[in-house]
Scaffold this motif. Structure first.
Motif, PDB file in Angstrom:
ATOM      1  N   ARG A  44      -1.032  -3.334  -9.296  1.00  0.00           N
ATOM      2  CA  ARG A  44      -1.268  -2.123 -10.066  1.00  0.00           C
ATOM      3  C   ARG A  44      -0.314  -2.153 -11.254  1.00  0.00           C
ATOM      4  NH1 ARG A  44      -3.905  -1.905  -6.151  1.00  0.00           N
ATOM      5  NH2 ARG A  44      -4.777  -0.157  -4.996  1.00  0.00           N
TER       6      ARG A  44
ATOM      7  N   GLY B   2       0.809  -1.219   0.000  1.00  0.00           N
ATOM      8  CA  GLY B   2       0.000   0.000   0.000  1.00  0.00           C
ATOM      9  C   GLY B   2       0.838   1.262   0.000  1.00  0.00           C
ATOM     10  N   ALA B   3       1.855   1.287   0.831  1.00  0.00           N
ATOM     11  CA  ALA B   3       2.716   2.471   0.908  1.00  0.00           C
ATOM     12  C   ALA B   3       3.485   2.668  -0.398  1.00  0.00           C
ATOM     13  CB  ALA B   3       3.691   2.335   2.075  1.00  0.00           C
ATOM     14  N   TYR B   4       3.902   1.573  -0.984  1.00  0.00           N
ATOM     15  CA  TYR B   4       4.684   1.679  -2.217  1.00  0.00           C
ATOM     16  C   TYR B   4       3.836   2.211  -3.374  1.00  0.00           C
ATOM     17  CZ  TYR B   4       8.418   0.776  -5.492  1.00  0.00           C
ATOM     18  OH  TYR B   4       9.410   0.946  -6.425  1.00  0.00           O
ATOM     19  N   VAL B   5       2.625   1.670  -3.539  1.00  0.00           N
ATOM     20  CA  VAL B   5       1.791   2.142  -4.652  1.00  0.00           C
ATOM     21  C   VAL B   5       1.305   3.580  -4.423  1.00  0.00           C
ATOM     22  CG1 VAL B   5       1.104  -0.161  -5.426  1.00  0.00           C
ATOM     23  CG2 VAL B   5      -0.369   1.086  -3.839  1.00  0.00           C
ATOM     24  N   GLU B   6       1.285   4.024  -3.191  1.00  0.00           N
ATOM     25  CA  GLU B   6       0.973   5.430  -2.923  1.00  0.00           C
ATOM     26  C   GLU B   6       2.159   6.328  -3.255  1.00  0.00           C
ATOM     27  OE1 GLU B   6      -0.673   6.233   0.942  1.00  0.00           O
ATOM     28  OE2 GLU B   6      -2.120   4.588   0.757  1.00  0.00           O
ATOM     29  N   ALA B   7       3.380   5.840  -3.047  1.00  0.00           N
ATOM     30  CA  ALA B   7       4.579   6.635  -3.292  1.00  0.00           C
ATOM     31  C   ALA B   7       4.975   6.671  -4.768  1.00  0.00           C
ATOM     32  CB  ALA B   7       5.742   6.082  -2.466  1.00  0.00           C
TER      33      ALA B   7
ATOM     34  N   CYS C 180      -5.839  -1.465 -12.157  1.00  0.00           N
ATOM     35  CA  CYS C 180      -5.922  -2.182 -10.895  1.00  0.00           C
ATOM     36  C   CYS C 180      -6.867  -3.371 -11.048  1.00  0.00           C
ATOM     37  CB  CYS C 180      -6.417  -1.240  -9.798  1.00  0.00           C
ATOM     38  SG  CYS C 180      -6.673  -2.056  -8.199  1.00  0.00           S
TER      39      CYS C 180
ATOM     40  N   LYS D  28       4.094   9.851  -7.280  1.00  0.00           N
ATOM     41  CA  LYS D  28       4.917  11.036  -7.044  1.00  0.00           C
ATOM     42  C   LYS D  28       6.330  10.814  -7.572  1.00  0.00           C
ATOM     43  CE  LYS D  28       6.312  14.293  -3.379  1.00  0.00           C
ATOM     44  NZ  LYS D  28       7.278  14.894  -4.222  1.00  0.00           N
TER      45      LYS D  28
END
Length: 152
Positions: A73, A34-39, A56, A42
């Motif tokens: 993703r 989750g953190a990786y696909v959010e980062a 997705c 950017k």
């Protein structure tokens, strides 16, 4: 007689299989999915690339069937300056853009990134300008992955 010979050649010849000259690279990030696909978005845009799509399958399957599958993703991105150079060198190479990063959730919940090496993808055309472009894109992909890995 010619028809018979052609028929025999077509039916007795072994099937043609295309060998993929493209290297697939897999990176175990060690970061939570989750953190990786959010980062990652950017990291892509900070490198000057435009995100042209995010797919997705996890989301689609959950929405269509109510099932839960491991996270995934596909991030699709490119830059106009690279598109211009690519198409100047070969319009046929246009099928290779955008670059795709496939992020999947490993059994331990971490993110795994799989992609085709741009230097191999574009180098397969045997055109010097595309080979140079591919090597440059390799460096950009590495920088994107590093930035996403170091985020947050």
């Amino acid at each position: 007689m010619r028809v018979l010979v052609l028929f025999l050649l077509l039916t007795l010849a072994p099937p043609v299989q295309a060998a993929s000259p493209v290297a697939t690279v897999t990176v175990e990030t060690g970061r939570p999915f989750g953190a990786y696909v959010e980062a990652l978005p950017k990291a892509i845009t900070d490198t000057g690339f435009n995100i042209v799509g995010i797919a997705c399958a996890t989301c689609a399957i959950r929405g269509a069937f109510g099932e839960t599958v491991p996270g995934n993703r596909v991030f699709l991105f490119f830059r106009p300056d690279y598109a211009r150079r690519m198409l100047q060198a070969s319009t046929e190479a246009g099928i290779e853009a955008p670059i795709r990063l496939y992020v999947t959730e490993a059994a331990d919940g971490t993110a795994r990134v799989t992609y085709r090496s741009p230097s191999d993808v574009f180098g397969a055309y045997g055109i010097d300008a595309l080979s140079v472009l591919g090597r440059e894109l390799d460096a950009h992909v590495a920088a994107i992955l590093k930035a996403a890995d170091e985020a947050g």
